[in-house]
Scaffold this motif. Sequence first.
Motif, PDB file in Angstrom:
ATOM      1  N   GLY A  14       0.787  -1.220   0.000  1.00  0.00           N
ATOM      2  CA  GLY A  14       0.000   0.000   0.000  1.00  0.00           C
ATOM      3  C   GLY A  14       0.820   1.272   0.000  1.00  0.00           C
ATOM      4  N   ASP A  15       2.102   1.148   0.234  1.00  0.00           N
ATOM      5  CA  ASP A  15       2.972   2.327   0.243  1.00  0.00           C
ATOM      6  C   ASP A  15       3.255   2.812  -1.172  1.00  0.00           C
ATOM      7  N   SER A  83       0.246   2.444  -4.250  1.00  0.00           N
ATOM      8  CA  SER A  83      -0.525   1.239  -3.883  1.00  0.00           C
ATOM      9  C   SER A  83       0.258  -0.031  -4.199  1.00  0.00           C
ATOM     10  N   LEU A  84       1.471  -0.057  -3.740  1.00  0.00           N
ATOM     11  CA  LEU A  84       2.354  -1.179  -4.061  1.00  0.00           C
ATOM     12  C   LEU A  84       1.867  -2.473  -3.439  1.00  0.00           C
ATOM     13  N   LYS A  85       2.110  -3.546  -4.165  1.00  0.00           N
ATOM     14  CA  LYS A  85       1.698  -4.882  -3.754  1.00  0.00           C
ATOM     15  C   LYS A  85       2.932  -5.784  -3.667  1.00  0.00           C
ATOM     16  N   PRO A  86       2.850  -6.859  -2.910  1.00  0.00           N
ATOM     17  CA  PRO A  86       4.002  -7.776  -2.844  1.00  0.00           C
ATOM     18  C   PRO A  86       4.429  -8.287  -4.221  1.00  0.00           C
ATOM     19  N   GLU A  87       3.482  -8.455  -5.121  1.00  0.00           N
ATOM     20  CA  GLU A  87       3.826  -8.934  -6.471  1.00  0.00           C
ATOM     21  C   GLU A  87       4.557  -7.893  -7.308  1.00  0.00           C
ATOM     22  N   THR A 117      11.336  -3.868  -2.976  1.00  0.00           N
ATOM     23  CA  THR A 117      10.778  -4.968  -2.203  1.00  0.00           C
ATOM     24  C   THR A 117       9.545  -4.484  -1.466  1.00  0.00           C
ATOM     25  N   VAL A 118       8.440  -5.172  -1.676  1.00  0.00           N
ATOM     26  CA  VAL A 118       7.187  -4.802  -1.026  1.00  0.00           C
ATOM     27  C   VAL A 118       6.814  -5.922  -0.067  1.00  0.00           C
TER      28      VAL A 118
END
Length: 120
Positions: A14-15, A83-87, A117-118
């Motif tokens: 989410g960052d 809205s960053l995601k782990p993927e 890296t998320v």
Amino acid sequence: VQLQASGGGLVQTGDSLGVSCAVSGRIFSGYNMGWFRQAPGKEREFVAASWSGGSTSYADSVKGRFTISRDNAKNTVYLQMNSLKPEDTAVYYCAAGRVITRTPQSYTYWGQGTLVTVSS
């Protein structure tokens, strides 16, 4: 010609994070600039591009979340990631080329990559 990517880091889901790519040499304004990414064990994939004519293109997976921009006076291209995601975790590469394409093999010049890296 050298491309220097910077700005990667570790963020949470989410960052937002911005990466940039500074280009040396007199190639910037007439070249298409692309961002690609490569996750461990996966092929390098297209993320976004800023065509020399002014338009932009995005992969469906990042459309609406990422924004590419360029400053021709500073020979720099930016990628703002929201809205960053782990993927989205990958090494992000900038590239410059003459062909309007999403195919990484068609780009001539490449930066060294910056790791994003998320965490979940």
